[in-house]
Design a protein around this motif. Structure first.
Motif, mmCIF file in Angstrom:
data_model
loop_
_atom_site.group_PDB
_atom_site.id
_atom_site.type_symbol
_atom_site.label_atom_id
_atom_site.label_comp_id
_atom_site.label_asym_id
_atom_site.label_seq_id
_atom_site.Cartn_x
_atom_site.Cartn_y
_atom_site.Cartn_z
ATOM 1 N N LEU A 33 1.184 -1.173 -0.567
ATOM 2 C CA LEU A 33 0.112 -0.136 0.153
ATOM 3 C C LEU A 33 0.938 1.127 -0.597
ATOM 4 N N ASN A 34 0.546 2.103 -0.635
ATOM 5 C CA ASN A 34 1.584 3.736 -1.115
ATOM 6 C C ASN A 34 0.793 4.436 -1.298
ATOM 7 N N LEU A 35 0.678 5.638 0.064
ATOM 8 C CA LEU A 35 0.254 6.690 0.018
ATOM 9 C C LEU A 35 1.793 7.782 -0.031
ATOM 10 N N VAL A 36 1.104 8.671 -1.832
ATOM 11 C CA VAL A 36 2.563 9.360 -2.344
ATOM 12 C C VAL A 36 1.744 11.126 -2.225
ATOM 13 N N TYR A 37 2.927 12.244 -2.108
ATOM 14 C CA TYR A 37 2.723 12.940 -2.299
ATOM 15 C C TYR A 37 3.454 13.979 -3.051
ATOM 16 N N SER A 38 3.499 14.407 -4.372
ATOM 17 C CA SER A 38 4.270 15.007 -5.166
ATOM 18 C C SER A 38 4.077 16.812 -5.506
ATOM 19 N N TYR A 39 5.282 17.182 -5.816
ATOM 20 C CA TYR A 39 5.057 18.428 -5.884
ATOM 21 C C TYR A 39 6.631 18.347 -6.676
ATOM 22 N N ARG A 40 5.691 19.531 -8.132
ATOM 23 C CA ARG A 40 7.009 19.664 -9.430
ATOM 24 C C ARG A 40 7.478 20.997 -8.731
ATOM 25 N N PHE A 41 7.967 20.923 -9.607
ATOM 26 C CA PHE A 41 8.868 22.295 -9.630
ATOM 27 C C PHE A 41 9.680 22.795 -11.075
ATOM 28 N N SER A 42 8.991 21.911 -11.614
ATOM 29 C CA SER A 42 8.962 22.722 -13.391
ATOM 30 C C SER A 42 7.851 21.318 -14.142
ATOM 31 N N TYR A 43 7.953 20.957 -15.529
ATOM 32 C CA TYR A 43 6.699 20.476 -15.621
ATOM 33 C C TYR A 43 7.722 18.999 -16.017
ATOM 34 N N ASN A 44 8.313 18.729 -15.567
ATOM 35 C CA ASN A 44 9.209 17.334 -15.598
ATOM 36 C C ASN A 44 9.904 17.172 -14.777
ATOM 37 N N PHE A 45 9.809 18.101 -13.717
ATOM 38 C CA PHE A 45 10.953 17.150 -12.834
ATOM 39 C C PHE A 45 10.170 18.108 -11.251
ATOM 40 N N GLY A 46 10.347 17.105 -10.113
ATOM 41 C CA GLY A 46 9.950 17.313 -9.024
ATOM 42 C C GLY A 46 10.640 16.230 -7.794
ATOM 43 N N VAL A 47 9.794 16.672 -6.756
ATOM 44 C CA VAL A 47 10.389 16.106 -5.237
ATOM 45 C C VAL A 47 8.976 14.764 -5.556
ATOM 46 N N GLN A 48 8.629 13.894 -4.215
ATOM 47 C CA GLN A 48 8.059 12.738 -3.990
ATOM 48 C C GLN A 48 8.419 12.483 -2.760
ATOM 49 N N ALA A 49 7.448 12.471 -1.794
ATOM 50 C CA ALA A 49 7.000 11.554 -0.734
ATOM 51 C C ALA A 49 6.186 10.367 -0.506
ATOM 52 N N HIS A 50 6.247 9.547 -0.523
ATOM 53 C CA HIS A 50 5.963 7.896 -0.603
ATOM 54 C C HIS A 50 6.529 7.559 1.679
ATOM 55 N N PHE A 51 5.056 6.926 1.864
ATOM 56 C CA PHE A 51 4.829 6.776 3.034
ATOM 57 C C PHE A 51 4.129 5.040 2.339
ATOM 58 N N THR A 52 5.243 4.146 2.872
ATOM 59 C CA THR A 52 4.519 2.221 2.285
ATOM 60 C C THR A 52 4.571 1.802 3.292
ATOM 61 N N TYR A 53 3.467 0.724 2.797
ATOM 62 C CA TYR A 53 3.414 -0.498 4.069
ATOM 63 C C TYR A 53 3.532 -1.332 3.177
ATOM 64 N N THR A 54 4.205 -2.953 3.575
ATOM 65 C CA THR A 54 4.172 -4.093 2.568
ATOM 66 C C THR A 54 4.186 -5.182 4.489
ATOM 67 N N SER A 55 3.054 -6.095 3.648
ATOM 68 C CA SER A 55 2.959 -7.157 4.692
ATOM 69 C C SER A 55 3.218 -8.884 3.970
ATOM 70 N N ASN A 56 3.330 -9.486 4.355
ATOM 71 C CA ASN A 56 3.566 -11.394 3.486
ATOM 72 C C ASN A 56 4.003 -12.330 4.769
ATOM 73 N N SER A 57 3.086 -12.547 4.622
ATOM 74 C CA SER A 57 2.543 -14.462 5.273
ATOM 75 C C SER A 57 3.923 -14.772 5.179
ATOM 76 N N LEU A 58 3.531 -16.091 6.077
ATOM 77 C CA LEU A 58 5.042 -16.764 5.650
ATOM 78 C C LEU A 58 4.084 -17.952 4.620
ATOM 79 N N ASP A 59 5.650 -18.406 4.282
ATOM 80 C CA ASP A 59 5.241 -19.914 3.762
ATOM 81 C C ASP A 59 5.130 -21.072 5.059
#
Length: 216
Positions: A33-59
């Motif tokens: 699950l990924n929540l992203v905030y993006s801010y563009r300085f120009s049309y092609n370039f910017g910065v992002q902040a990702h808050f990521t959560y991952t869950s993997n069960s055991l085999d």
């Protein structure tokens, strides 16, 4: 601001299935699950902040087989009450390449802080001839560390909304200070031999996610 979700595929040590190999993670395909905030300085370039959560069960099947490799005269069953769960906050630049009026391609590279919980599991074994019992237990442990992420994706814009399709690689080296539990029990050692050690776990995976974003 965007939100995406999809499968997470464990790699390398994280996906290994050998109980005698300390870095082995026994991780199965999970969910990201990924929540992203993006801010563009120009049309092609910017910065992002990702808050990521991952869950993997055991085999659990692989855990049973690993026990049987050590004790071939036993049959095994495994239960787990806690999967691998890890998350992090990643920040970094992105580069956006327009392909058409509404379609674009994005690449990004991020670094961040991560944390995770290792799984809890109990392996029970029964001797197929004598009926003697044995158990192996590992408790939940937690850790924090640094992580990196690299990804790419396609975006299709519909007015204020954007459809997302992403592929992201995540890596963190988590240092679990206290991995506790007990080793194999027996008639001579009915409570098992307790253990407490530190262990580094390389947690790396690839996530394929789809989602939606909104232009503020």
């Amino acid at each position: 601001v965007g939100l995406s979700i999809g499968p997470s595929f464990p790699l390398d040590d994280f996906a290994k299935t050998d109980l005698g190999d300390t870095p082995a993670g026994f991780a199965k395909t999970g969910i990201n699950l990924n929540l992203v905030y993006s801010y563009r300085f120009s049309y092609n370039f910017g910065v992002q902040a990702h808050f990521t959560y991952t869950s993997n069960s055991l085999d659990l099947v692989a855990l049973n087989e690993s026990g049987q490799n050590e004790f071939p005269d036993y049959s095994f069953s495994t239960t787990s009450s806690q999967p691998w769960s890890n998350g992090g906050l990643f920040v970094g630049p992105f580069f956006n390449v327009p392909i058409g009026e509404s379609f674009s391609w994005e690449v990004r590279g991020l670094i961040g802080l991560t944390g995770g919980y290792s799984p809890e599991f109990l392996i029970r074994g029964t001797n197929t001839e004598t009926g003697n019992k044995t158990e192996y237990f590992r408790a939940v442990s937690k850790s924090f560390g640094f992580g990196i992420s690299a990804g790419t994706g396609f975006k299709y814009r519909l007015n204020k909304y954007v459809i997302l399709l992403n592929a992201d690689y995540y890596y963190s080296n988590l240092d679990f200070k206290e991995v506790t539990g007990w080793g194999w029990t027996s008639e001579d050692n009915p409570t098992g031999t307790p253990y407490n050690y530190s262990s580094k776990q390389k947690v790396n995976s690839v996530a394929i996610t789809v989602g939606i974003a909104y232009h503020l």
